[in-house]
Enzyme design. Sequence first.
Site, mmCIF file in Angstrom:
data_model
loop_
_atom_site.group_PDB
_atom_site.id
_atom_site.type_symbol
_atom_site.label_atom_id
_atom_site.label_comp_id
_atom_site.label_asym_id
_atom_site.label_seq_id
_atom_site.Cartn_x
_atom_site.Cartn_y
_atom_site.Cartn_z
ATOM 1 N N HIS A 321 1.175 -0.938 -0.387
ATOM 2 C CA HIS A 321 -0.105 -0.061 -0.294
ATOM 3 C C HIS A 321 1.011 1.583 -0.224
ATOM 4 C CE1 HIS A 321 0.980 0.619 4.370
ATOM 5 N NE2 HIS A 321 0.379 -0.547 4.552
ATOM 6 N N CYS A 339 4.112 -4.498 6.420
ATOM 7 C CA CYS A 339 3.678 -4.014 5.272
ATOM 8 C C CYS A 339 4.596 -4.099 4.403
ATOM 9 C CB CYS A 339 2.321 -3.352 4.826
ATOM 10 S SG CYS A 339 1.038 -3.765 5.851
#
Length: 410
Positions: A321, A339
């Site tokens: 992301h 992430c």
Amino acid sequence: MSNRPGIRRPVAAVSAVLFVVVALVAGCSSGSGGSNSSPREAGPVAKITLAPENGAKKINPTAAASVTVADGTIDQVALTNANGKQVAGEFAQDKRSYKITEPLGYDATYTWSGTAIGTDRKPVPIEGKFSTLAPKNTVPATINIADNQEVGIAAPIILQFKAAVQNKAEVEKALTITTDPPTEGAWAWFPDDNGSRLHWRPKNYWVPGTAVHVSAKLYGLDLGGGNYGYTDLTTDFRIGRSQIVKANAPSHRMQVVRDGKTVFDFAVSYGEGNEPRNVTRSGLHVVTEKYEDFMMSNPPFYTNVRERWAVRISNNGEFIHANPESVSAQGSSNVTNGCINLSPGDAQAYFPTALYGDPVEVTGTSIQMSAADGDLYDWTIDWPTWKTMSAEDGSTSVVSATPVAPGPPR
């Protein structure tokens, strides 16, 4: 008798002779010691066979239901339920049989009615009743890939039941995977999590463009413990282009390789790794969903932070992301909570290219992805082990680690 004149035949003698003859004839016509009864008339020749037989109980609703006539044909026939609704059926071309063409219901009584005509032109009634089994429960199931969906080359086929399945081998026998071109693959049972779960994956990545048909004949299937399948399932989908994300943590970069060519080479930041929860897992992840906007939380580090262009790659909270807060570290150091962070522009460029089922190959970190990281870890299991997780041989193996509930984004 003489015609000579003067000679007469005695009348009394002739009468006596006639009486004796009549008596003898009358005695020969008796069927049983002098009885005067006439022979019994023959009955109709048509013979009716019902399936299931008249009075049958606890019949599986998928069992064949039919009427067959010997020495005759069916004039009219109907099978109706308790509400009087007729069940669909069709005649054979010669009208000597009639079969039901739709599944019957659970816990229901059905009645045959109609008439057959024998070769002797005499009618014979068609009549009978039977009832179907009553399950303890009917168990719904779902398939993860919809009709006409295009998916990535690592997409597994997942059959999720809403309750535990005991008769696992029987379920596998009721499932069919048809692919063009032919594809080697196998079913594997995963630990129950709100019901039994069965995955099918190819031995290697799917060939791009493969057409896939899935058929699950579950209605009427005995799942064990008094549970039966709720309905049949099918889906037809297609494998899209080959797109593989190559994510090597020590390099601080991420490549997107489409059909063998690198189309993106992004500067990124991976998990900092200061504690196990912040280590981006090494192993073959799979894209499962994506959001243009997603509220992420990872207490005690942050709560309800709005992130953009989020592509989920694991149920343990790992996403690819955009993160403008880590742009200065992207390409040079790993500072995230697990992430894979990209700049807003790079994340927006990658986002529309991601498909469900795309593989994301993460390498170079200290912890390998496993069953503890979520419910889609199929490609972390080697092929020989995967095949032992089938129930076909009656000795299903299960991966030892238990999947955990989806964790917060990291």
